[in-house]
Motif scaffolding. Structure first.
Motif, PDB file in Angstrom:
ATOM      1  N   SER A 109       1.889   0.907   4.079  1.00 26.03           N
ATOM      2  CA  SER A 109       2.557   1.513   2.927  1.00 26.03           C
ATOM      3  C   SER A 109       3.256   2.811   3.326  1.00 26.03           C
ATOM      4  N   ALA A 150       6.651   2.066   5.072  1.00 24.60           N
ATOM      5  CA  ALA A 150       7.578   1.219   4.322  1.00 24.60           C
ATOM      6  C   ALA A 150       9.013   1.603   4.656  1.00 24.60           C
ATOM      7  N   GLU A 152      11.660   1.560   2.716  1.00 21.59           N
ATOM      8  CA  GLU A 152      12.277   2.347   1.650  1.00 21.59           C
ATOM      9  C   GLU A 152      11.481   3.633   1.431  1.00 21.59           C
ATOM     10  N   GLN A 164       9.077   3.945  -1.569  1.00 21.84           N
ATOM     11  CA  GLN A 164       7.866   3.134  -1.609  1.00 21.84           C
ATOM     12  C   GLN A 164       6.708   3.774  -0.832  1.00 21.84           C
ATOM     13  N   ARG A 165       6.965   4.874  -0.179  1.00 21.85           N
ATOM     14  CA  ARG A 165       5.911   5.510   0.609  1.00 21.85           C
ATOM     15  C   ARG A 165       5.072   6.432  -0.270  1.00 21.85           C
ATOM     16  N   PRO A 183       2.025  -4.458  -3.131  1.00 15.70           N
ATOM     17  CA  PRO A 183       3.019  -3.453  -3.482  1.00 15.70           C
ATOM     18  C   PRO A 183       2.674  -2.127  -2.857  1.00 15.70           C
ATOM     19  N   ALA A 184       3.656  -1.250  -2.828  1.00 17.16           N
ATOM     20  CA  ALA A 184       3.416   0.076  -2.257  1.00 17.16           C
ATOM     21  C   ALA A 184       2.358   0.797  -3.055  1.00 17.16           C
TER      22      ALA A 184
END
Length: 676
Positions: free
Chosen positions: A616, A619, A621, A624-625, A665-666
């Motif tokens: 995560s 990530a 993007e 998303q972190r 998901p993140a």
């Protein structure tokens, strides 16, 4: 013509004898201890070296080490005994057998007698014997110490001319012979790299060479017979003339008869000449082998330590009117000063620029921001010094760039946390920028993870990896949170170069982040390939908090997999996050983890949880972190589960469940303890 068997046998025996003598004379820790003991008996009449008696520590390199002694590879490499009242006419000669010595400083004592033959100390780089009572001539054997950078014989009772052998010291940067009774000319000490020269208050005479005219007058005053720039010009009577000896040599060649010397050379003469040549060649070969063999057979680490010992001299305070001017630069040389950033009364070691420049230094490594050195001051204080690779801007530093640099250093100096390597001081000059940090003695995470992966290696266990991850996360959270404490107008603070080589371990084994905030000072992107976030520009300085989180995610993957991050142009392996994601997608999660972790039982769920957190963070993007505060909390929770014995019922079930990592998901950005 072939040599007789008896001649060859004799040459072979001579060579073997030379090698055996060399081997017998090679120094050892025991010989170092014996030499120091003899020196103490001869010189220490006040009891200043009472700890050298072997009761507290039988070896000079033991624990604790003997006073003033520093060792490397089990050998004595530095001896600094200044102002201890040491005396005796023959004491100094006992130190000539310390053949691993690189620094010898006996300033401010009462040692007397002649300067002994120190030619066995071939590795010596710094020799300070000033403010003693040494007498007699400067020994020509000092010319054999070809590695010398600094030589200080000032304030003694030395007399006679400077031996021409000193001209061999072409690496010499400092030469101080002031306040003695030396005579003759100074032509022989016009050395090419000399930056600091002082021959004042002697009995030198003659004209100062043009090559030395760039040094200040203070370097030559007190010598009534000296003249020429930078002192008053010489009169015609004092100008040099052709020495009578030279004329005598020119006219003393006897006339020869062209017919003399003709005729055939006898066979015995030819044999004698060939045998003599072979003997000379064998002798030279033996001596060369004798000289190089101990060095070639020494430890690789010790050789690296010696070869890496480079001292930064380009910012020497003596270059302003010395070597720079002599080289024809003619321009002003900007001298900086060391600025300390510690809190008042913090108790940190303060030192002058000259003391830092004469410190011995071992190169630790090179990075995107510059070169790091381990520097040891004369009193044994150990520092880490970062020499920045690029100036803030091309060309001469402007007032604005200097102000920007100082403001940036002030911000970094306020970052004080147990998990951040503190910036204690900096030095700024036009051509040199040095940063002084606290030295971390236990190496980096990179060396612990990837060094010596072979027989005899001690693996880094799960508890140690988690402790390092937690400490690094706390340090990063503090850095990100620092901008909030500095006020609303302060831009967000980021580290800019998170990687395993910048996670160091202090004396207690706690992780500390190094090179904080140096990304903006580099001429190119300082983020290393494999740790660089996808959104980071490839060729310019850049740092962001989201980029830090990405790089920290790669470090977590490094801890879990034991693999070096790949990536970059021409890389043989894919970037570590992409490799891990591809393996997890194929539901082979168990193949991701480092085999060295397999000996730790009952940690499968914790490893999977850390793998999910790492992915995560890494990530693609930025949005998303997770925030670093959430990362700290998650790492602490996993550590707590490991410490309390929480474990999965079976390894297989945990690995099957972990296939959801790639599709999860993140992690939510809410609830972070530290806000970005």
């Amino acid at each position: 013509m072939l040599l007789s068997s008896s001649t060859c046998t004799a040459l072979l025996l001579l060579l073997l004898l030379l090698l055996s003598v060399c081997h017998a004379n090679a120094g050892s820790p025991d010989s170092d201890a014996a030499a120091l003991t003899e020196f103490r008996v001869a010189a220490d009449r006040s009891g200043a070296l009472a700890t050298w008696n072997g009761s507290a520590s039988p070896s000079p390199c033991g624990t604790p080490a003997w006073r003033g002694v520093t060792c490397g590879g089990g050998r004595v490499t530095r001896l600094v005994l200044e102002g201890l009242g040491l005396s005796g006419p023959d004491a100094l000669g006992h130190l000539a057998s310390l053949d691993a010595l690189r620094v010898l400083s006996l300033k401010g004592n009462a040692l007397s007698g002649a300067v002994p033959d120190l030619s066995p100390l071939l590795g010596l780089k710094l020799l300070f014997l000033s403010r003693n009572a040494l007498s007699g001539a400067i020994p020509p054997s000092l010319g054999a110490l070809y590695r010398l950078y600094r030589l200080d014989l000032s304030s003694n009772n030395l007399s006679g001319a400077v031996p021409p052998q000193l001209a061999r010291l072409d690496r010499l940067l400092t030469l101080r012979l002031d306040s003695n009774r030396l005579t003759g000319a100074v032509d022989g000490i016009a050395l090419p790299r000399l930056q600091d020269l002082n021959v004042s208050n002697n009995l030198f005479s003659g004209k100062i060479p043009v090559a030395m005219a760039g040094f200040p007058p203070a370097s030559f005053v007190g010598n009534p017979g000296l003249c020429g720039a930078p002192l008053p010009p010489c009169s015609d009577a004092s100008s040099s003339t052709c020495p009578p000896a030279a004329a005598a040599v020119a006219t003393s060649s006897p006339s020869t008869n062209p017919a003399e010397g003709k005729g055939k050379m006898s066979r015995g003469a030819v044999v004698a000449i060939v045998a003599g040549d072979c003997a000379v060649v064998g002798l030279v070969a033996g001596l060369l082998f004798c000289y190089f063999w101990p060095r070639l057979s020494g430890r690789r680490s010790d050789r690296r330590h010696r070869e890496g010992e480079k001292i930064v001299y380009s910012s020497s305070p003596y270059g302003a009117t010395g070597a720079v001017a002599a080289a024809g630069g003619g321009g002003a040389f900007e001298l900086g000063k060391i600025v300390f950033l510690e809190e008042p009364g913090g108790g940190g070691r303060r030192f002058e620029l000259e003391e830092l420049l004469r410190a011995s230094a071992e190169m630790l490594g090179k990075g995107g921001c510059g070169t790091a050195y381990k520097a040891v001051l004369d009193d044994g204080t150990v520092l880490a010094v970062k020499r920045l690779r690029d100036p803030l801007a091309p060309g001469p530093a402007s007032a604005a760039s200097k102000k920007e640099f100082e403001q940036h250093m002030a911000v970094l100096g306020r970052i004080r946390h147990p998990n951040v390597v503190p910036l204690n001081a900096y030095y700024y000059a036009r051509d040199e920028k040095l940063l002084v940090y606290e030295f971390m003695p236990n190496g980096s995470l990179f060396s612990l993870l990837h060094g010596n992966r072979g027989p005899g290696r001690t693996p880094l266990d799960w508890a140690a990896r988690m402790r390092i991850a937690a400490g690094a996360a706390r340090g990063l959270a503090f850095i990100h949170h620092a901008s909030r404490r500095c006020g609303s107008g302060t831009p967000k603070q980021a580290h800019g170069n998170i990687k395993s080589t910048n996670i160091l371990l202090d004396r207690s084994g706690e992780a500390r982040l190094a090179d904080c905030g140096l990304a903006q000072l580099s001429g190119s992107s300082s983020s290393s390939a494999g740790y660089r976030a996808p959104e980071a520009p490839p060729s310019r300085p850049w740092a962001s908090q989201k980029g830090d989180v990405y790089a920290f995610g790669v470090v977590l993957l490094e801890l879990l997999t034991g693999r070096c991050p790949g990536g970059g142009d021409g890389a043989a392996e894919p970037e570590l996050p992409r490799w891990v994601q591809s393996v997890v997608r194929e539901e082979w999660t168990s193949e991701v983890f480092d085999l060295e972790l397999m000996k730790d039982r009952g940690i499968e769920e914790e490893m999977v949880a850390m793998l999910q957190l790492a992915l995560s963070c890494a990530a693609a993007e930025p949005g998303q972190r997770p925030k670093v505060g959430h990362v700290v909390r998650m790492v602490d929770e996993v550590r707590a589960a490991s410490c309390c014995g929480a474990s999965s019922p079976s390894r297989e079930s945990s690995m099957d469940e972990s296939s959801a990592v790639s599709d999860s998901p993140a992690v939510s950005e809410g609830g972070g303890a530290v806000s970005q």
